[in-house]
Motif scaffolding. Structure first.
Motif, PDB file in Angstrom:
ATOM      1  N   HIS A 554       0.840  -1.211   0.000  1.00  0.00           N
ATOM      2  CA  HIS A 554       0.000   0.000   0.000  1.00  0.00           C
ATOM      3  C   HIS A 554       0.868   1.251   0.000  1.00  0.00           C
ATOM      4  CE1 HIS A 554      -3.836  -2.013   0.441  1.00  0.00           C
ATOM      5  NE2 HIS A 554      -3.380  -2.729   1.473  1.00  0.00           N
ATOM      6  N   GLN A 555       1.955   1.214   0.747  1.00  0.00           N
ATOM      7  CA  GLN A 555       2.852   2.378   0.804  1.00  0.00           C
ATOM      8  C   GLN A 555       3.510   2.629  -0.549  1.00  0.00           C
ATOM      9  OE1 GLN A 555       6.750   2.105   2.527  1.00  0.00           O
ATOM     10  NE2 GLN A 555       6.356   3.794   3.951  1.00  0.00           N
ATOM     11  N   CYS A 556       3.958   1.542  -1.212  1.00  0.00           N
ATOM     12  CA  CYS A 556       4.566   1.693  -2.543  1.00  0.00           C
ATOM     13  C   CYS A 556       3.563   2.294  -3.533  1.00  0.00           C
ATOM     14  CB  CYS A 556       5.048   0.344  -3.056  1.00  0.00           C
ATOM     15  SG  CYS A 556       6.473  -0.325  -2.157  1.00  0.00           S
ATOM     16  N   LEU A 557       2.309   1.839  -3.439  1.00  0.00           N
ATOM     17  CA  LEU A 557       1.273   2.383  -4.327  1.00  0.00           C
ATOM     18  C   LEU A 557       1.041   3.865  -4.032  1.00  0.00           C
ATOM     19  CD1 LEU A 557      -0.892   2.088  -6.474  1.00  0.00           C
ATOM     20  CD2 LEU A 557      -2.447   1.178  -4.717  1.00  0.00           C
ATOM     21  N   ALA A 558       1.057   4.224  -2.743  1.00  0.00           N
ATOM     22  CA  ALA A 558       0.869   5.635  -2.382  1.00  0.00           C
ATOM     23  C   ALA A 558       1.988   6.486  -2.963  1.00  0.00           C
ATOM     24  CB  ALA A 558       0.819   5.772  -0.864  1.00  0.00           C
ATOM     25  N   LEU A 559       3.238   6.012  -2.906  1.00  0.00           N
ATOM     26  CA  LEU A 559       4.361   6.771  -3.452  1.00  0.00           C
ATOM     27  C   LEU A 559       4.248   6.877  -4.974  1.00  0.00           C
ATOM     28  CD1 LEU A 559       6.999   8.285  -3.114  1.00  0.00           C
ATOM     29  CD2 LEU A 559       8.200   6.078  -3.070  1.00  0.00           C
ATOM     30  N   CYS A 560       3.842   5.795  -5.611  1.00  0.00           N
ATOM     31  CA  CYS A 560       3.664   5.820  -7.067  1.00  0.00           C
ATOM     32  C   CYS A 560       2.604   6.857  -7.455  1.00  0.00           C
ATOM     33  CB  CYS A 560       3.259   4.435  -7.555  1.00  0.00           C
ATOM     34  SG  CYS A 560       2.976   4.332  -9.334  1.00  0.00           S
ATOM     35  N   ASP A 561       1.480   6.850  -6.740  1.00  0.00           N
ATOM     36  CA  ASP A 561       0.426   7.830  -7.021  1.00  0.00           C
ATOM     37  C   ASP A 561       0.917   9.245  -6.752  1.00  0.00           C
ATOM     38  OD1 ASP A 561      -1.464   5.953  -7.824  1.00  0.00           O
ATOM     39  OD2 ASP A 561      -2.181   5.617  -5.770  1.00  0.00           O
ATOM     40  N   ALA A 562       1.729   9.441  -5.738  1.00  0.00           N
ATOM     41  CA  ALA A 562       2.277  10.760  -5.432  1.00  0.00           C
ATOM     42  C   ALA A 562       3.150  11.264  -6.568  1.00  0.00           C
ATOM     43  CB  ALA A 562       3.061  10.714  -4.129  1.00  0.00           C
ATOM     44  N   VAL A 563       3.990  10.389  -7.114  1.00  0.00           N
ATOM     45  CA  VAL A 563       4.857  10.767  -8.231  1.00  0.00           C
ATOM     46  C   VAL A 563       4.035  11.168  -9.453  1.00  0.00           C
ATOM     47  CG1 VAL A 563       6.537   9.867  -9.897  1.00  0.00           C
ATOM     48  CG2 VAL A 563       6.813   9.378  -7.457  1.00  0.00           C
ATOM     49  N   LEU A 564       2.946  10.440  -9.683  1.00  0.00           N
ATOM     50  CA  LEU A 564       2.127  10.671 -10.863  1.00  0.00           C
ATOM     51  C   LEU A 564       1.076  11.761 -10.646  1.00  0.00           C
ATOM     52  CD1 LEU A 564       1.609   6.966 -11.988  1.00  0.00           C
ATOM     53  CD2 LEU A 564       3.237   8.632 -12.875  1.00  0.00           C
ATOM     54  N   GLY A 565       1.058  12.367  -9.452  1.00  0.00           N
ATOM     55  CA  GLY A 565       0.143  13.472  -9.172  1.00  0.00           C
ATOM     56  C   GLY A 565      -1.285  13.048  -8.924  1.00  0.00           C
ATOM     57  N   ARG A 566      -1.511  11.783  -8.620  1.00  0.00           N
ATOM     58  CA  ARG A 566      -2.865  11.291  -8.367  1.00  0.00           C
ATOM     59  C   ARG A 566      -3.125  11.378  -6.860  1.00  0.00           C
ATOM     60  NH1 ARG A 566      -2.825   6.054 -12.401  1.00  0.00           N
ATOM     61  NH2 ARG A 566      -1.884   5.087 -10.572  1.00  0.00           N
ATOM     62  N   VAL A 567      -3.483  12.587  -6.437  1.00  0.00           N
ATOM     63  CA  VAL A 567      -3.519  12.894  -5.005  1.00  0.00           C
ATOM     64  C   VAL A 567      -4.590  12.102  -4.278  1.00  0.00           C
ATOM     65  CG1 VAL A 567      -3.846  14.740  -3.306  1.00  0.00           C
ATOM     66  CG2 VAL A 567      -2.591  15.201  -5.428  1.00  0.00           C
ATOM     67  N   ASP A 568      -5.787  12.000  -4.862  1.00  0.00           N
ATOM     68  CA  ASP A 568      -6.859  11.265  -4.175  1.00  0.00           C
ATOM     69  C   ASP A 568      -6.487   9.799  -4.002  1.00  0.00           C
ATOM     70  OD1 ASP A 568      -8.333  13.567  -4.021  1.00  0.00           O
ATOM     71  OD2 ASP A 568      -9.578  13.123  -5.784  1.00  0.00           O
ATOM     72  N   ALA A 569      -5.969   9.233  -5.090  1.00  0.00           N
ATOM     73  CA  ALA A 569      -5.548   7.831  -5.009  1.00  0.00           C
ATOM     74  C   ALA A 569      -4.417   7.679  -3.995  1.00  0.00           C
ATOM     75  CB  ALA A 569      -5.114   7.342  -6.388  1.00  0.00           C
ATOM     76  N   MET A 570      -3.511   8.644  -3.920  1.00  0.00           N
ATOM     77  CA  MET A 570      -2.407   8.611  -2.952  1.00  0.00           C
ATOM     78  C   MET A 570      -2.951   8.549  -1.523  1.00  0.00           C
ATOM     79  SD  MET A 570       0.309  11.652  -2.125  1.00  0.00           S
ATOM     80  CE  MET A 570      -1.043  12.690  -1.486  1.00  0.00           C
ATOM     81  N   HIS A 571      -3.937   9.427  -1.211  1.00  0.00           N
ATOM     82  CA  HIS A 571      -4.511   9.437   0.137  1.00  0.00           C
ATOM     83  C   HIS A 571      -5.182   8.100   0.460  1.00  0.00           C
ATOM     84  CE1 HIS A 571      -3.756  13.500   1.548  1.00  0.00           C
ATOM     85  NE2 HIS A 571      -4.083  13.976   0.340  1.00  0.00           N
ATOM     86  N   GLU A 572      -5.880   7.552  -0.544  1.00  0.00           N
ATOM     87  CA  GLU A 572      -6.563   6.276  -0.325  1.00  0.00           C
ATOM     88  C   GLU A 572      -5.554   5.159  -0.029  1.00  0.00           C
ATOM     89  OE1 GLU A 572      -9.441   3.178  -2.810  1.00  0.00           O
ATOM     90  OE2 GLU A 572      -9.157   5.223  -3.530  1.00  0.00           O
ATOM     91  N   ALA A 573      -4.472   5.114  -0.813  1.00  0.00           N
ATOM     92  CA  ALA A 573      -3.457   4.078  -0.590  1.00  0.00           C
ATOM     93  C   ALA A 573      -2.743   4.295   0.745  1.00  0.00           C
ATOM     94  CB  ALA A 573      -2.455   4.082  -1.727  1.00  0.00           C
ATOM     95  N   ALA A 574      -2.490   5.562   1.111  1.00  0.00           N
ATOM     96  CA  ALA A 574      -1.823   5.868   2.380  1.00  0.00           C
ATOM     97  C   ALA A 574      -2.677   5.430   3.559  1.00  0.00           C
ATOM     98  CB  ALA A 574      -1.497   7.346   2.474  1.00  0.00           C
ATOM     99  N   GLN A 575      -3.996   5.660   3.442  1.00  0.00           N
ATOM    100  CA  GLN A 575      -4.884   5.243   4.518  1.00  0.00           C
ATOM    101  C   GLN A 575      -4.912   3.723   4.644  1.00  0.00           C
ATOM    102  OE1 GLN A 575      -6.350   7.070   6.885  1.00  0.00           O
ATOM    103  NE2 GLN A 575      -6.914   5.087   7.768  1.00  0.00           N
ATOM    104  N   ALA A 576      -4.905   3.035   3.506  1.00  0.00           N
ATOM    105  CA  ALA A 576      -4.865   1.565   3.538  1.00  0.00           C
ATOM    106  C   ALA A 576      -3.574   1.083   4.187  1.00  0.00           C
ATOM    107  CB  ALA A 576      -4.994   1.003   2.120  1.00  0.00           C
ATOM    108  N   ALA A 577      -2.454   1.790   3.912  1.00  0.00           N
ATOM    109  CA  ALA A 577      -1.175   1.423   4.524  1.00  0.00           C
ATOM    110  C   ALA A 577      -1.225   1.636   6.031  1.00  0.00           C
ATOM    111  CB  ALA A 577      -0.048   2.242   3.910  1.00  0.00           C
ATOM    112  N   ARG A 578      -1.854   2.748   6.481  1.00  0.00           N
ATOM    113  CA  ARG A 578      -1.975   3.016   7.925  1.00  0.00           C
ATOM    114  C   ARG A 578      -2.770   1.905   8.606  1.00  0.00           C
ATOM    115  NH1 ARG A 578      -3.426   8.237   6.198  1.00  0.00           N
ATOM    116  NH2 ARG A 578      -1.724   9.760   6.379  1.00  0.00           N
ATOM    117  N   SER A 579      -3.879   1.526   7.991  1.00  0.00           N
ATOM    118  CA  SER A 579      -4.718   0.479   8.588  1.00  0.00           C
ATOM    119  C   SER A 579      -3.968  -0.839   8.664  1.00  0.00           C
ATOM    120  CB  SER A 579      -6.000   0.310   7.755  1.00  0.00           C
ATOM    121  OG  SER A 579      -6.742   1.507   7.732  1.00  0.00           O
ATOM    122  N   ALA A 580      -3.205  -1.143   7.600  1.00  0.00           N
ATOM    123  CA  ALA A 580      -2.476  -2.414   7.569  1.00  0.00           C
ATOM    124  C   ALA A 580      -1.379  -2.448   8.619  1.00  0.00           C
ATOM    125  CB  ALA A 580      -1.902  -2.637   6.174  1.00  0.00           C
ATOM    126  N   ILE A 581      -0.632  -1.336   8.790  1.00  0.00           N
ATOM    127  CA  ILE A 581       0.462  -1.334   9.777  1.00  0.00           C
ATOM    128  C   ILE A 581      -0.106  -1.350  11.193  1.00  0.00           C
ATOM    129  CG2 ILE A 581       0.790   1.166  10.051  1.00  0.00           C
ATOM    130  CD1 ILE A 581       3.591  -1.440   9.691  1.00  0.00           C
TER     131      ILE A 581
END
Length: 629
Positions: A554-581
């Motif tokens: 989830h964290q890798c996906l959040a970073l990928c979305d951040a690089v590509l400027g997909r902010v909403d998707a980045m937040h969604e992946a970051a939240q999934a990473a928080r829940s998983a950790i």
């Protein structure tokens, strides 16, 4: 000198034969051995091959008679006889085994039985200083330079039995067949031995279940019987030796199996008995090693003592062994391990130093292994690190890496020591023999260990770079993990090699890990993210049909979305990473730092990813390290 009595409550249990085999084994090890036939009513030692030359010669009965008649200690040499047993293999002479014997006594016209019956043991002890006489006999054995005196005692409860089990010996080998009669008889003898006698130290007890049936114990009869002996006689597992019943016509001739059938099961069990007996003898280097090794491997404060306060302190005994064998590298290394097990770190460090100082010298029968110096240094490194004596510890780390006999585990410990104690010198270790000559598998194993610590990241990457030219091409997937090698290279700033390792497959493969790692390596190499590379990563993430729960994914996906400027998707992946950790609540790998981090650090990195995607914040820590470095 170490004196051991072989005692059995009943006859017919193989006591005398066991003693003879142990005596031969000790003599083969170069020990000066005296056997004493104190089974005066039924002497049998001189019927065995090693001692037949002493049959009928003066012995114990004559010695005691001379003392009673003259009131003075007779010269020992008149009653001790040397026997030589030639050993042949396939008809060829191999060696002569030399043993001395003090037999039961002279068998002549005067009558052995008559002389024996004239000895009044109570009168001897009560009115003729019999105790001092026997002490003088023992002292004469010691003056003669014997390493071992083995006494064959008579059976039952007798006055002579008390001399043999409570006054003369340092140890008693209680030989028994595991039936009720032997248990009842042994209780009183064992109790008397533990109550003490004529020795300044407690008498050691070694129990030997003999002629045990070699049959399936499917109903547990034998196990229950042996358990009862153990419970009622009070001994731990390491105080029991089992000698099984052995069917062989050679027993009719009372063969010495350790010579005549050295590879037989019976000979193996006799060797075990000899080794267990020797461990009570601090003067014997092999015995001292066996004892120290036992403490190092199995010591448990709740089980070592069956005799309560009478059991010698392991540490006190180990210290004594250290003084007796100060110049023996094998014994000293075993002592260092034992002290470490006991958490006596200072004595452990001293023993490790003594092992290294005496390297190449031993009185044991063991071969000094080529890895012993590095083994001693590894233990010394571990002990000194715990004592915060880091300067001395790094000396051992250096010695390990300078020795091309060092094993992979030793090299790992040494390089980790450099990483934690002297990280500024870690890179210089790559030219040391243990690393320069290591296999690629060993180098990668060391690199994986080093890469777990930020201090070892650069050195870990250098080791991977050293390993790569030694790996066959194409790289065998079943032997070498490209993913882990890429991760180590990236963490250590070797971005070009990480990209090169992936090669042309990075643009064609569907392997998400390889594509993501290559994208990160390119970012570190040029200082800016490669959008096309991260688009490839995003496409592969979209193809993943299984729901993944790993926080790192989830964290890798959040970073990928951040690089590509997909902010909403980045937040969604970051939240999934928080829940998983939060759910796993354990350390995990962070693609922001390229290290395994704590849950708190993982969440900090998620916040940094969000800042990067929303505000164009600082680049990932793994990239920034390379830029700042």
């Amino acid at each position: 000198m170490f004196c051991a009595t072989f005692y059995s409550y009943k006859g017919g249990v193989g006591r005398t034969l066991a003693l003879a085999n142990v005596a031969v084994l000790l003599a083969q090890r170069g020990k000066k051995v005296l056997v004493v036939d104190f089974d005066l009513e039924a002497p049998g030692l001189t019927t065995l091959e090693p001692f037949v030359d002493a049959d009928g010669l003066p012995g114990i009965v004559d010695l005691v008679t001379a003392y009673v008649d003259d009131g003075a200690m007779p010269p020992l040499d008149d009653y001790v006889h040397r026997c030589v047993m030639p050993v042949e293999v396939m008809g060829e002479w191999v060696e002569d085994i030399t043993l001395d014997i003090l037999p039961a006594g002279r068998d002549d016209d005067d009558g052995y039985g008559e002389r024996l019956n004239r000895i009044d043991w109570n009168e001897l002890y009560d009115n003729q200083d019999g105790f001092l006489f026997m002490e003088n006999v023992r002292a004469s054995w010691e003056s003669a330079g014997y390493d071992y005196v083995l006494i064959d005692s008579r059976t039952g409860h007798t006055d002579v039995g008390g001399i043999c089990t409570r006054q003369l010996p340092d140890a008693v080998v209680a030989v028994f067949f595991p039936n009720e009669q032997n248990l009842i008889g042994l209780r009183q003898v064992v109790r008397g031995v533990r109550q003490g006698g004529g020795r300044p130290q407690p008498i050691e007890l070694l129990f030997t279940a003999s002629r045990v049936p070699r049959l399936d114990d499917e109903h547990g009869h034998l196990k229950r019987r042996l358990n009862r002996f153990q419970q009622e006689l009070g001994y731990s597992d390491d105080r029991l030796v089992t000698i099984e019943h052995y069917d062989s016509m050679m027993l009719l001739n009372q063969a010495i199996f350790v010579v005549d059938r050295p590879t037989s099961g019976l000979a193996v069990q006799y060797r075990e008995l000899a080794a267990q007996l020797a461990q009570f003898n601090d003067d014997d280097a092999d015995g001292a090693f066996t004892y120290a090794n036992m403490v190092a491997n199995t010591y448990n404060s709740s089980r070592l003592s069956v005799d309560g306060a009478r059991e010698r302190s392991p540490e006190a005994r180990l210290e004594r062994i250290g003084k007796l064998h100060a110049d023996d590298c094998i014994v000293q290394y075993a002592l260092a391990r034992a002290f470490y097990r006991l958490r006596n770190l200072t004595s452990g460090a001293d023993a490790a130093d003594a092992a290294l100082a005496s390297m190449g010298s031993t009185r044991t029968t063991r071969e000094i292994q080529p890895t012993l110096p590095s083994s001693a240094h590894r233990l010394r490194l571990k002990i000194l690190s715990e004592l915060d004596r880091h300067g001395e510890a790094i000396e051992s780390a250096h010695a390990i890496l300078a020795d091309d006999q060092s094993t992979e585990t030793m090299v790992i410990d040494a390089t980790l020591a450099f990483a934690s104690i002297s990280p500024e010198t870690l890179s210089a270790t790559r030219d040391m023999p243990a690393i320069a000559n290591a296999s690629p598998t060993a180098l990668l194993s060391v690199a994986r260990q080093l890469a777990q610590s930020p201090a070892g990241a650069v050195a870990a990457a250098e080791l991977v770079e050293m390993a790569l030219p030694r790996i066959p091409r194409p790289i065998p997937d079943d032997e070498f993990d490209i993913h882990s090698m890429q991760v180590i290279l990236i963490a250590g700033g070797s971005f070009a090699r990480a990209v090169e390792l992936a090669g042309p497959i990075a643009s064609d493969t569907d392997d998400l890990q390889t594509v993501f790692n290559t994208a990160m390596a390119k970012w570190g190499l040029v200082g800016e993210p490669d959008i096309d590379a991260f688009m490839h990563v995003a496409q592969l993430f979209e193809r993943v049909t299984d729901e993944f729960t790993n926080p790192n994914w989830h964290q890798c996906l959040a970073l990928c979305d951040a690089v590509l400027g997909r902010v909403d998707a980045m937040h969604e992946a970051a939240q999934a990473a928080r829940s998983a950790i939060l759910e796993t609540n354990r350390r995990d790998f962070s693609c922001w730092r390229y290290f395994v981090v704590s849950p708190a650090e993982f969440n900090e990195d998620l916040e940094a990813i969000i800042r990067f995607g929303a505000e164009g914040g600082p680049a990932p820590a793994v990239v920034a390290r390379a830029v700042n470095g």
